[in-house]
Design a protein around this motif. Structure first.
Motif, PDB file in Angstrom:
ATOM      1  N   ILE A  19       5.908  -2.772 -13.785  1.00  0.00           N
ATOM      2  CA  ILE A  19       5.577  -2.906 -12.364  1.00  0.00           C
ATOM      3  C   ILE A  19       6.656  -2.148 -11.605  1.00  0.00           C
ATOM      4  N   VAL A  20       6.329  -0.964 -11.153  1.00  0.00           N
ATOM      5  CA  VAL A  20       7.298  -0.116 -10.462  1.00  0.00           C
ATOM      6  C   VAL A  20       7.540  -0.668  -9.059  1.00  0.00           C
ATOM      7  N   CYS A  21       8.797  -0.740  -8.656  1.00  0.00           N
ATOM      8  CA  CYS A  21       9.183  -1.280  -7.345  1.00  0.00           C
ATOM      9  C   CYS A  21       9.918  -0.214  -6.551  1.00  0.00           C
ATOM     10  N   GLY A  22       9.776  -0.289  -5.243  1.00  0.00           N
ATOM     11  CA  GLY A  22      10.416   0.696  -4.386  1.00  0.00           C
ATOM     12  C   GLY A  22      11.902   0.485  -4.228  1.00  0.00           C
ATOM     13  N   THR A  23      12.349  -0.770  -4.272  1.00  0.00           N
ATOM     14  CA  THR A  23      13.763  -1.073  -4.068  1.00  0.00           C
ATOM     15  C   THR A  23      14.246  -2.063  -5.123  1.00  0.00           C
ATOM     16  N   GLY A  24      15.557  -2.134  -5.263  1.00  0.00           N
ATOM     17  CA  GLY A  24      16.126  -3.089  -6.196  1.00  0.00           C
ATOM     18  C   GLY A  24      15.861  -4.521  -5.796  1.00  0.00           C
TER      19      GLY A  24
ATOM     20  N   GLY B   2       7.938  -7.312   2.628  1.00  0.00           N
ATOM     21  CA  GLY B   2       7.662  -5.914   2.352  1.00  0.00           C
ATOM     22  C   GLY B   2       8.951  -5.154   2.149  1.00  0.00           C
ATOM     23  N   SER B   3       8.886  -4.072   1.369  1.00  0.00           N
ATOM     24  CA  SER B   3      10.060  -3.221   1.172  1.00  0.00           C
ATOM     25  C   SER B   3       9.599  -1.838   0.762  1.00  0.00           C
TER      26      SER B   3
ATOM     27  N   PRO C  33       7.590   4.294 -17.298  1.00  0.00           N
ATOM     28  CA  PRO C  33       8.221   5.294 -16.431  1.00  0.00           C
ATOM     29  C   PRO C  33       9.729   5.099 -16.344  1.00  0.00           C
ATOM     30  N   ASN C  34      10.426   6.177 -16.040  1.00  0.00           N
ATOM     31  CA  ASN C  34      11.862   6.110 -15.767  1.00  0.00           C
ATOM     32  C   ASN C  34      12.050   5.801 -14.286  1.00  0.00           C
ATOM     33  N   ALA C  35      11.716   4.568 -13.921  1.00  0.00           N
ATOM     34  CA  ALA C  35      11.751   4.156 -12.514  1.00  0.00           C
ATOM     35  C   ALA C  35      12.192   2.708 -12.443  1.00  0.00           C
ATOM     36  N   PRO C  36      12.704   2.266 -11.296  1.00  0.00           N
ATOM     37  CA  PRO C  36      13.108   0.858 -11.170  1.00  0.00           C
ATOM     38  C   PRO C  36      11.896  -0.048 -11.062  1.00  0.00           C
ATOM     39  N   GLY C  37      12.066  -1.273 -11.517  1.00  0.00           N
ATOM     40  CA  GLY C  37      10.977  -2.228 -11.401  1.00  0.00           C
ATOM     41  C   GLY C  37      11.122  -3.400 -12.348  1.00  0.00           C
TER      42      GLY C  37
END
Length: 612
Positions: free
Chosen positions: A319-324, A527-528, A265-269
């Motif tokens: 592993i996609v993450c919600g925040t940096g 958590g984040s 995906p084009n997402a942070p993680g």
């Protein structure tokens, strides 16, 4: 004193958990408790950068193609007679710049024969000091996503830099692309006899042929650049950063395995390269998983170990993450857990060195590998045993602690060692110092660990001054290194201990697409999440806190997380624009703690101990 150099919102001495957050997230101290108040929507948001530079697409890069005509080949003796430049982006010409320049020196006849530029032509032209401001403004080389292009760039850039230096103008920090070496990599000798501008312009069928006039040659270079960029597409080069690193074609393995990154995906993680058995080979993080993973299969990736890893890789697990911050922490945890062989930091992640005061009748300073629940102060963790030794020497210079390893009992009889004769130990082994007198030294050393390090600073700096006055600079440098090692460790352990003491902390930071919220408990990221614009902050905060990991207290400065993870959290909290939302307990460092001496801790030294 606050635990670190944080925004004003971090300065409260004590705060309890807030009961109800309203519409926007902003920490304001109110009667000693955090309160959430509305934030003006017109205020420009603090944008969080991505985890790594995702790169500027070539289609969005502004290329400034420049060509010069000069009176000779050396910038220190010749002058510029003409400047021509063309600015292009996405295949479209944005503007052109062209002017003759009075070089201030005679034009040699062979130059006139080559270029057609005569002395009479440049006589009414402006001097270079009058031309430079206009050229630099046109080029805009300091703007992000801009690159300077020239055919045989060292020649043109050398003259421009010399002109800027001669007239007190700073040369802009910019990317420089030389089409000569680029053409040598992309156009073979089977296709062209040489890589001169005229030859390449003919090969790529450029409508503007070079004439040895600056603007004409710049236009021809534009056509050559576009031809070269078309060829770069087959090598997977699609960003300016990849173009800068292009050295050779990707290997057959890189081309064959390029599809491993297609479904990411084009997402942070975090991404994990795995072999056929599912073992982790390499773990990394990115703000765009797909784009970062694809870069491993391009010609810009030339690291030997990485290419070796790609030969073994069979899949990439995202592993996609919600925040940096979550991605950074997950990367550290995965590396420590799976010890991938191609990550340097995975080698012995838990083998850190600590310095402690031993729990015995006459305590001494001891280097250990782990923190135990023994009720004694610890200093560290150190990145190397050598740094720990340096810090121990600084402490021993300030406090006469014993260095022997004898275990004393009430009936032990031990003869004093040579350190007692040198005045560096008060020989408690022979009864020259009572247990209570010795305890005063250990208490002072422990205070230097966790509180005020001033006694160490005073003792070591006095020795440095004495040695320097005697011109014994090498010995003074050794003491400087000892003091720096000690203070760095003291600052580190005091910051970590302050964060570890907090049972609950929630902080928020505005991002480009909402609000990042992080829950930290006893130094561990529990958590984040990323709260989207328009979401109910009350409900989101309650859900995040309720689902965060339960973390209990522990012993030592790093009870529930590794020091690296805690320092990631501290860096995130230090970032301007971060606001405290909830805070339980005291978050403080000693008023006269090690932070007060940070300037000394930052004294430069090489890890190997070699003097610069």
């Amino acid at each position: 004193m606050p635990p670190h150099a944080a925004p004003a919102a971090h300065q409260g001495r004590r705060a309890g958990r807030s009961a109800r957050p309203p519409a926007e997230l902003l920490y304001e101290p109110s009667e000693g408790r955090p309160t959430l108040v509305p934030v003006d929507d017109q205020r420009p948001p603090a944008i969080q950068g991505t985890l790594d530079d995702l790169g500027t697409p070539l289609s969005q890069t502004t290329f400034v193609i420049v060509d010069l005509e000069t009176t000779g080949t050396r910038a220190d003796g010749a002058g510029i007679t003409e400047i021509g430049a063309v600015k292009v982006r996405g295949g479209e010409v944005l503007g052109e710049f062209g002017t003759l320049v009075d070089p201030g020196v005679p034009i040699p006849p062979f130059i006139t024969l080559l270029t057609g530029i005569t002395q009479a032509m440049v006589a009414p032209a402006p001097r270079i000091e009058a031309v430079l401001p206009g050229f630099l403004e046109f080029a805009g080389l300091d703007r992000p996503g801009t690159a300077l292009v020239a055919h045989n760039a060292p020649f043109d850039v050398g003259f421009l830099k010399a002109a800027c230096a001669a007239h007190d103008r700073p040369w802009p920090h910019t990317v420089v692309i030389d089409t000569v070496p680029l053409a040598r990599r992309l156009v073979t000798r089977d296709e062209v006899p040489n890589h001169k501008l005229g030859t390449l312009a003919g090969f790529f069928r450029v409508p503007d042929q070079p004439t040895h006039r600056a603007l004409d040659d710049a236009r021809a270079t534009v056509g050559v650049l576009h031809g070269l960029l078309e060829r770069l597409g087959s090598f997977g080069i699609d960003t300016l950063e990849e173009l800068r690193g292009f050295r050779a074609a990707p290997t057959a393995t890189q081309r064959r395995k390029r599809g491993l990154a297609d479904d990411l995906p084009n997402a942070p993680g975090v991404y994990v390269f795995e072999d056929a058995k599912g073992d982790a080979l390499y773990v990394g993080k990115s703000g765009d998983l797909r784009k970062r993973a694809k870069s491993y299969f391009t010609a810009s990736e030339t690291r030997g170990r990485v290419r070796e890893m790609l030969a073994l890789a069979e899949r990439i697990t995202p592993i996609v993450c919600g925040t940096g911050l979550e991605a950074e922490v997950r990367e550290l945890r995965l590396i420590a857990e799976r010890t991938p062989p191609y990550n340097r930091r995975s080698r012995n992640p838990d083998r850190k060195t600590w310095l402690k005061l031993t729990a015995e009748r006459f305590p001494r300073l001891s280097l250990v590998r782990a923190v135990r629940d023994d009720g004694v102060p610890y200093l560290g963790p150190f990145n190397s045993a050598r740094d720990a030794e340096l810090a121990r020497e600084a402490l021993l210079h300030a406090f006469p602690l014993r260095q022997c390893t004898h275990r004393f009992t009430a009936t032990t009889e031990v003869r004093a060692c040579v350190l007692a004769e040198l005045g560096r130990c008060n020989a408690p082994c022979e009864g020259r110092e009572t247990e209570a007198e010795y305890a005063a030294h250990t208490e002072a050393a422990g205070t230097a660990f966790t509180g005020d390090p001033s006694p160490v600073v005073r003792a070591v700096t006095a020795q440095i001054r004495t040695l320097s006055a005697a011109l014994r600079f090498e010995e003074a440098a050794v003491h400087r290194d000892r003091l720096a090692a000690f203070l760095k460790a003291a600052i580190r352990v005091q910051r970590l201990s302050a964060l570890a003491a907090l049972p609950h902390l929630v902080a928020a930071r505005r991002a480009a697409n909402g609000w990042e919220l992080c829950v930290v408990r006893h130094g561990r990221l529990a958590g984040s999440g990323l709260m989207a614009p328009g979401a109910d902050p009350h409900a989101y905060l309650r859900a995040l806190v309720a689902t965060a990991e339960t973390v209990g207290p522990g012993h030592g400065p790093t009870p529930r997380a590794r020091a690296e993870e805690m320092e990631c959290v501290l860096r995130w909290l230090d970032t301007p624009g971060t606001r405290l939302v909830e805070l339980d307990g005291d978050w403080t460092c000693p008023t006269n703690g090690a932070e007060k001496h940070r300037e000394m801790a930052d004294w430069q030294r090489e890890p190997s101990g070699a003097r610069k």
